[in-house]
Design a protein around this motif. Structure first.
Motif, PDB file in Angstrom:
ATOM      1  N   GLN A 171       0.735  -1.456   0.000  1.00  0.00           N
ATOM      2  CA  GLN A 171       0.164   0.149  -0.041  1.00  0.00           C
ATOM      3  C   GLN A 171       0.774   1.502  -0.048  1.00  0.00           C
ATOM      4  OE1 GLN A 171      -2.387  -0.611   3.507  1.00  0.00           O
ATOM      5  NE2 GLN A 171      -3.388  -1.793   2.159  1.00  0.00           N
ATOM      6  N   ASP A 172       1.946   1.063   0.791  1.00  0.00           N
ATOM      7  CA  ASP A 172       3.038   2.690   1.188  1.00  0.00           C
ATOM      8  C   ASP A 172       3.647   2.474  -0.645  1.00  0.00           C
ATOM      9  OD1 ASP A 172       1.662   2.848   3.533  1.00  0.00           O
ATOM     10  OD2 ASP A 172       3.995   2.629   4.621  1.00  0.00           O
ATOM     11  N   TYR A 173       3.767   1.788  -1.392  1.00  0.00           N
ATOM     12  CA  TYR A 173       4.616   1.568  -2.602  1.00  0.00           C
ATOM     13  C   TYR A 173       4.713   1.164  -3.509  1.00  0.00           C
ATOM     14  CZ  TYR A 173       8.166   2.500   0.771  1.00  0.00           C
ATOM     15  OH  TYR A 173       9.216   3.126   1.722  1.00  0.00           O
ATOM     16  N   LEU A 174       2.850   0.528  -3.729  1.00  0.00           N
ATOM     17  CA  LEU A 174       2.847   0.245  -4.932  1.00  0.00           C
ATOM     18  C   LEU A 174       3.168   1.686  -6.353  1.00  0.00           C
ATOM     19  CD1 LEU A 174       0.649  -2.049  -6.442  1.00  0.00           C
ATOM     20  CD2 LEU A 174      -0.992  -1.024  -5.959  1.00  0.00           C
ATOM     21  N   PRO A 175       2.562   2.878  -5.992  1.00  0.00           N
ATOM     22  CA  PRO A 175       2.591   3.303  -7.402  1.00  0.00           C
ATOM     23  C   PRO A 175       3.790   3.952  -7.348  1.00  0.00           C
ATOM     24  CG  PRO A 175       1.998   5.207  -5.309  1.00  0.00           C
ATOM     25  CD  PRO A 175       1.747   3.127  -5.069  1.00  0.00           C
ATOM     26  N   ARG A 176       4.638   3.366  -7.035  1.00  0.00           N
ATOM     27  CA  ARG A 176       6.100   3.729  -7.581  1.00  0.00           C
ATOM     28  C   ARG A 176       6.989   3.412  -7.664  1.00  0.00           C
ATOM     29  NH1 ARG A 176       6.178   5.381  -0.644  1.00  0.00           N
ATOM     30  NH2 ARG A 176       4.769   7.182  -1.070  1.00  0.00           N
ATOM     31  N   ALA A 177       8.416   3.882  -7.903  1.00  0.00           N
ATOM     32  CA  ALA A 177       9.350   3.264  -8.560  1.00  0.00           C
ATOM     33  C   ALA A 177       9.845   2.110  -8.300  1.00  0.00           C
ATOM     34  CB  ALA A 177      10.347   3.923  -8.932  1.00  0.00           C
ATOM     35  N   VAL A 178       9.828   2.066  -6.531  1.00  0.00           N
ATOM     36  CA  VAL A 178      10.413   0.183  -6.212  1.00  0.00           C
ATOM     37  C   VAL A 178       9.547  -0.857  -6.189  1.00  0.00           C
ATOM     38  CG1 VAL A 178       9.381   1.192  -3.939  1.00  0.00           C
ATOM     39  CG2 VAL A 178      11.490  -0.223  -4.314  1.00  0.00           C
ATOM     40  N   PHE A 179       8.592   0.191  -6.660  1.00  0.00           N
ATOM     41  CA  PHE A 179       7.814  -1.291  -6.943  1.00  0.00           C
ATOM     42  C   PHE A 179       7.918  -1.740  -8.368  1.00  0.00           C
ATOM     43  CE2 PHE A 179       3.430  -2.926  -8.355  1.00  0.00           C
ATOM     44  CZ  PHE A 179       3.175  -3.786  -8.091  1.00  0.00           C
TER      45      PHE A 179
END
Length: 170
Positions: free
Chosen positions: A116-124
């Motif tokens: 939930q914290d990292y879904l829309p980010r580059a790490v995901f």
């Protein structure tokens, strides 16, 4: 390093602080990990010395205060007794393999707080790219082909899942 080594998406220190995984509403939950042959080799001493697996090959649970905990979870300090040798499914989570009539699909479980914290980010996105490459490895594909009993049908949990990609030719 084993070909089955899977870089973990959720950092260990975050994973072991979470109160979600390894806890189930029922002792027969489909979310419990099922062991593949490599897992059984790694945990052979435990499997042969105790009551670890049910008749379907899932890790058994221990009931406590109305919840069912993975047999290896210590709920007092939220540690895993087999963390360094945890089953493939445990290492893969919050990503899961789901068997459907037409393919094996790779999903991410949206209930995971880290997702939930990292879904829309580059790490995901970077990790999803890593997973695609991981699953292209011939040794991994052979492992998956030999361990299809680990694949579940999670279709009844569709609202909790985000489809990422399909695995073909297994």
């Amino acid at each position: 390093m084993s070909a089955l080594f899977l870089k973990q998406f959720v950092p260990s220190e975050v994973c072991l602080k979470c109160q979600g995984c390894c806890r189930y509403k029922q002792d027969y939950s489909v979310w419990r990990p099922k062991l593949g042959e490599e897992d059984k080799k790694d945990l052979a001493a435990l499997i042969h010395s105790g009551d670890i697996l049910d008749s379907y090959g899932y890790l058994k649970t221990i009931q406590n205060c109305g919840q069912h905990f993975c047999k290896f979870l210590n709920p007092q300090n939220n540690t895993c007794g087999i963390y360094d040798k945890r089953p493939f499914e445990c290492s893969l989570y919050p990503f899961i393999l789901s068997q459907t009539p037409d393919a094996v699909k790779v999903y991410v479980h949206l209930s995971c707080p880290y997702v939930q914290d990292y879904l829309p980010r580059a790490v995901f996105d970077s990790y999803v790219t890593y997973l695609k490459e991981f699953f292209r490895n011939p040794e991994i594909r052979q492992f998956l082909s030999a361990n299809k009993q680990m694949f579940h049908d999670y279709s009844s949990f569709a609202p909790e899942l985000l489809h990422l990609f399909d695995l073909t030719y297994l």
